[in-house]
Design a protein around this motif. Structure first.
Motif, short mmCIF file in Angstrom:
data_model
loop_
_atom_site.label_atom_id
_atom_site.label_comp_id
_atom_site.label_asym_id
_atom_site.label_seq_id
_atom_site.Cartn_x
_atom_site.Cartn_y
_atom_site.Cartn_z
N SER A 11 -14.75 -7.81 1.06
CA SER A 11 -13.48 -7.11 0.87
C SER A 11 -13.53 -5.72 1.50
CB SER A 11 -13.16 -6.96 -0.63
OG SER A 11 -13.06 -8.21 -1.24
N GLU A 28 4.22 -2.71 2.01
CA GLU A 28 5.01 -3.64 1.22
C GLU A 28 4.81 -5.07 1.74
OE1 GLU A 28 9.57 -4.18 -0.43
OE2 GLU A 28 9.05 -2.44 0.76
N GLU A 84 1.90 -6.57 1.59
CA GLU A 84 0.46 -6.73 1.76
C GLU A 84 -0.21 -6.76 0.38
OE1 GLU A 84 -1.70 -6.70 4.43
OE2 GLU A 84 -0.45 -6.10 6.14
N GLN A 85 -1.16 -7.64 0.21
CA GLN A 85 -1.97 -7.65 -1.00
C GLN A 85 -3.28 -6.96 -0.70
OE1 GLN A 85 -2.18 -11.59 -2.81
NE2 GLN A 85 -0.34 -11.08 -3.95
N LYS A 119 -1.06 -3.57 -10.46
CA LYS A 119 -1.18 -5.01 -10.75
C LYS A 119 0.17 -5.71 -10.55
CE LYS A 119 -4.32 -7.01 -11.90
NZ LYS A 119 -5.44 -7.63 -11.13
N GLY A 179 0.76 -6.73 -7.17
CA GLY A 179 -0.09 -7.81 -6.68
C GLY A 179 -1.42 -7.39 -6.09
N HIS A 180 -1.81 -6.13 -6.29
CA HIS A 180 -3.05 -5.64 -5.70
C HIS A 180 -4.26 -5.91 -6.61
CE1 HIS A 180 -0.51 -3.86 -2.75
NE2 HIS A 180 -0.02 -2.94 -3.57
N GLN A 181 -5.41 -6.12 -6.00
CA GLN A 181 -6.67 -6.17 -6.74
C GLN A 181 -7.14 -4.74 -6.98
OE1 GLN A 181 -8.60 -9.12 -3.87
NE2 GLN A 181 -9.47 -9.77 -5.82
#
Length: 237
Positions: A4, A25, A27-28, A50, A53-55
């Protein structure tokens, strides 16, 4: 989370974060929330990221007595982050307590966050470690010792510099995570980091994940910089 590219959101407020994320916008991302941001904004910033949608790597580097770390991790587990950390210098018992807290705080049916331990900060030189921490070995020996202790405690990996990642992988195995800050392009300033590496050398050393901050967050075109970094890190021509 292997291989990652983690973006360090080293900002002081949610407004700065939102402004930075506007071009991304759709992009995760995998992002790091450190002390500066979390202590200003609290759990709300985690919920916001969260929902987008992000880690999340929640980088708070817990270091306290085992019971306190266990209780803190139990609470942090409820935030549903993907990665958290402690200081390996807190010892094996403390690290085991961190895992117990994460397991207790993770909702039924969900996977607990990955938990890694900081070995030696990438801003620390061997001379500083010898003189200020009174650790009379080489920096590499200290990092490898902490990595072994971390593995024995059952954690998932360590924060280290790319300089030590290859030796850690040989000692602890390929599944043991090595998350490395201090990654710079050749033309970048080193700033407060001392043990730095390029994304290519980190990849060649078998690093699991790299953490990149100002090279992306302070860029005049963050999205373009991120895409360039990603290509280099993934080895895409």
């Amino acid at each position: 989370m292997d291989h990652s590219l983690i973006i360090a959101l080293d900002f002081a407020s949610v407004n700065e974060v939102q402004k930075f994320l506007q071009p991304f916008e759709g992009e995760q991302l995998f992002v790091k929330v450190g002390m500066e941001l979390f202590y200003q904004e609290g759990p709300a910033i985690i919920h916001l990221l969260k929902e987008a949608g992000h880690q999340i790597f929640l980088d708070l580097k817990l270091h306290d007595i085992p019971n306190t770390v266990k209780s803190a991790m139990k609470g942090l587990a409820r935030l549903d982050c993907d990665l958290v950390n402690v200081h390996a210098a807190g010892g094996k018992e403390m690290m085991q307590a961190a895992l117990e807290g994460l397991e207790a705080g993770t909702a039924s049916g969900k996977k607990r966050p990955y938990c890694i331990a900081v070995t030696q900060l990438t801003s620390t030189s061997e001379e500083q470690m010898n003189k200020e921490q009174l650790i009379p070995v080489t920096l590499k020996e200290s990092v490898l010792h902490y990595a072994s202790l971390t593995k024995d405690a059952g954690l998932d990996g360590v924060v280290c510099s790319a300089w030590e990642a290859g030796a850690i992988r040989e000692k602890a195995g390929d599944s043991f995570l090595t998350v490395c800050p201090g990654i710079r392009m050749p033309q970048d300033q080193t700033q407060d980091q001392k043990r730095i590496a390029t994304p290519e050398s980190a990849r060649n050393a078998g690093v699991s994940s790299i953490v990149v901050g100002r090279s992306i967050t302070r860029s005049s075109n963050p999205l373009e910089s991120y895409q360039q970094w990603l290509k280099i890190w993934k080895g895409v021509n």
